[in-house]
Design an enzyme around this catalytic site. Structure first.
Site, PDB file in Angstrom:
ATOM      1  N   HIS A 156       0.832  -1.225   0.000  1.00  0.00           N
ATOM      2  CA  HIS A 156       0.000   0.000   0.000  1.00  0.00           C
ATOM      3  C   HIS A 156       0.862   1.269   0.000  1.00  0.00           C
ATOM      4  O   HIS A 156       0.423   2.312   0.486  1.00  0.00           O
ATOM      5  CB  HIS A 156      -0.953   0.050   1.202  1.00  0.00           C
ATOM      6  N   LYS A 283      16.222  21.891 -10.184  1.00  0.00           N
ATOM      7  CA  LYS A 283      15.570  20.615 -10.490  1.00  0.00           C
ATOM      8  C   LYS A 283      16.378  19.688 -11.388  1.00  0.00           C
ATOM      9  O   LYS A 283      17.032  20.127 -12.324  1.00  0.00           O
ATOM     10  CB  LYS A 283      14.228  20.892 -11.179  1.00  0.00           C
ATOM     11  N   GLU A 290       9.950   8.732 -16.443  1.00  0.00           N
ATOM     12  CA  GLU A 290       8.583   9.233 -16.653  1.00  0.00           C
ATOM     13  C   GLU A 290       8.091   8.929 -18.066  1.00  0.00           C
ATOM     14  O   GLU A 290       6.936   8.554 -18.272  1.00  0.00           O
ATOM     15  CB  GLU A 290       8.526  10.744 -16.425  1.00  0.00           C
TER      16      GLU A 290
END
Ligand code: ARG
Length: 457
Positions: A156, A283, A290
């Site tokens: 989970h 960043k 992705e």
């Protein structure tokens, strides 16, 4: 333009129809397979004395020249010529004249395209198998090089129990073993030679289908001409298998994306495999992972695409089938490029063992083992579970981990607890106690890596 098939036509094809029905922009990719198939067909026709040996050698010479022309970019494509088959046949006539008109004897574009696709996929599947193997080798390397790294295992997406990072990596090895098995198994059904089925009913000529199969390296010939020209199961299967592999890659991608975030901070993806932001200078984004995750959506879409095209089609060939190439090619490109980029990226991924370990030390990952400790001292598991729950609540209030409580504190919950509890709750011991076959103990993982290495070689 006059067409090879327009003898019975009173009007020229509408220009918009030509553009609409043309597939050359896509199926040009099959030219090598198409020429290979035509060469084998011509040689068979000569051997069976359906055309002369001279005609066959003219045809073969012409086809080889055309192969070179297309390969070197000296070949003009035109919607008026519809598809790769018509382009090659038309060019062949320009080059060698009348013999070119005999190549299509005892053949139809319907069995020709089925042949091209099968030749094409046979090769691509072998390449995919090779790439998956390389990918797995890199997974094994990472597992071996980080055999002792301890990390939290999740269910989970909540911390569950400590595991070896290498065990986690080996889970991916297993997925791709199954993927390879699926691709290899499907190869048997691709490896069937359809030529000679002609349009749908077979042919009146005395052809040698086994001979063509042998020339082209097929191990079987199709048994029913109608099935042969309308079957696209092998494409559905290929895209379905590719979808499963992409889904596996997308799960790994998701994990890498999470693990490379500051929140987890378990891995560092090499700078060469991340990209910057145009506005936020700090960043480093995991775009490769992705995009693999995103492209998986496209492959899933291709699977929907192909099964929807084939659903409800009456036998035999229908032009709808021409639309099968876009999903096949897109799937091949995405799967191969994703595997390739992963092969490179895996080699340069850094595992932050300290951070993984620190994370595994927090948030009660030893709770199950605390309950097991009590159970082994005679407390029924359900009661042990409940006592452990109380211990976890108590420790949470004290802002401590279970193993940071004192023996006196433990005694308030059960006087069966003794000094050995502390040794028992150490992460390495928790892991190495999991010796059930397939579990995360170091010995198991080392055995699994060794077996895996033997299996793939
Ligand atoms: N371009 C067609 C395809 O890709 C080849 C077969 C065409 N057959 C026909 N009768 N129009 O499916």
């Amino acid at each position: 333009m006059s067409k090879v098939w327009n003898g019975a036509f009173k009007e020229d094809t509408d220009k918009n129809v030509e553009a609409f029905t043309s597939s050359i922009a896509t199926d040009i990719r099959l030219y090598v397979c198409d020429i290979k198939g035509s060469i084998a067909h011509a040689q068979m026709l000569a051997k069976q004395e359906i055309i002369t040996i001279d005609e066959a050698s003219e045809i073969v010479r012409g086809l080889k020249e055309i192969e070179y022309e297309i390969g070197s970019g000296h070949f003009e494509l035109s919607d008026a010529l519809e598809d790769i088959h018509m382009h090659i046949e038309t060019r062949l006539f320009e080059k060698i004249g009348v013999a070119a008109k005999k190549l299509h004897t005892a053949r139809s574009r319907n069995d020709q395209i089925a042949l091209d696709l099968r030749l094409y996929l046979k090769e691509e599947i072998l390449e995919v198998l090779e790439l998956i193997k390389k990918f797995q080798e890199n997974i094994l390397e990472i597992a071996k090089n980080n055999i002792d790294a301890i990390m939290p295992g999740y269910t989970h997406l909540q911390k569950a129990q400590p595991i070896l990072f290498s065990h986690h990596m080996m889970a991916y090895f297993e997925m791709f073993q199954r993927d390879k098995a699926r691709f290899s198994e499907s190869l048997k059904r691709v490896d069937v030679m359809p030529l000679g089925s002609a349009a749908l009913a077979g042919t009146t000529y005395n052809i040698d289908r086994e001979g063509v199969a042998a020339l082209l390296g097929f191990s079987q010939i199709s048994k029913n001409s109608m099935d042969a020209v309308s079957d696209r199961d092998f494409i559905i299967e290929f895209i379905s298998n590719a979808t499963t592999s992409m889904i596996h890659l997308s799960r790994l991608s998701e994990e890498f994306i999470l693990w490379s975030s500051k929140e987890f901070n378990f891995i560092k993806i090499s700078d060469a495999f991340t990209t910057g932001s145009s506005i936020m200078p700090q960043k480093k984004n995991p775009d490769v992972a992705e995009l693999v995750r995103g492209k998986t959506g496209r492959v899933v879409g291709s699977l929907m695409n192909i099964i929807t095209i084939i659903k409800g089609l009456p036998l035999t060939y229908n032009r709808d089938m021409q639309e099968d190439k876009i999903p096949v090619f897109d799937t091949v490109d995405i799967l191969k490029s994703s595997l390739n980029i992963y092969i490179d990226m895996l080699q340069r991924i850094k595992i932050k063992k300290e951070n993984m370990l620190n994370s595994a030390k927090k948030d009660f990952l030893n709770a199950t083992d605390f309950a097991d400790y009590l159970t082994k001292k005679g407390v029924p598991f359900r009661d042990a579970h409940s006592i452990t729950g109380q211990v976890v609540s108590y420790a949470t209030e004290k802002e401590k981990e279970i193993n940071e409580l004192t023996l006196d504190e433990f005694k308030n919950f059960s006087n069966l607890i003794e000094e050995d509890i502390f040794e028992n709750l150490k992460l390495e011991n928790i892991i190495n106690r999991r010796t059930s076959f397939g579990g995360t103990s170091k010995k198991n993982v080392l055995d699994a890596i060794e077996k895996a290495q033997n299996e793939i070689n």
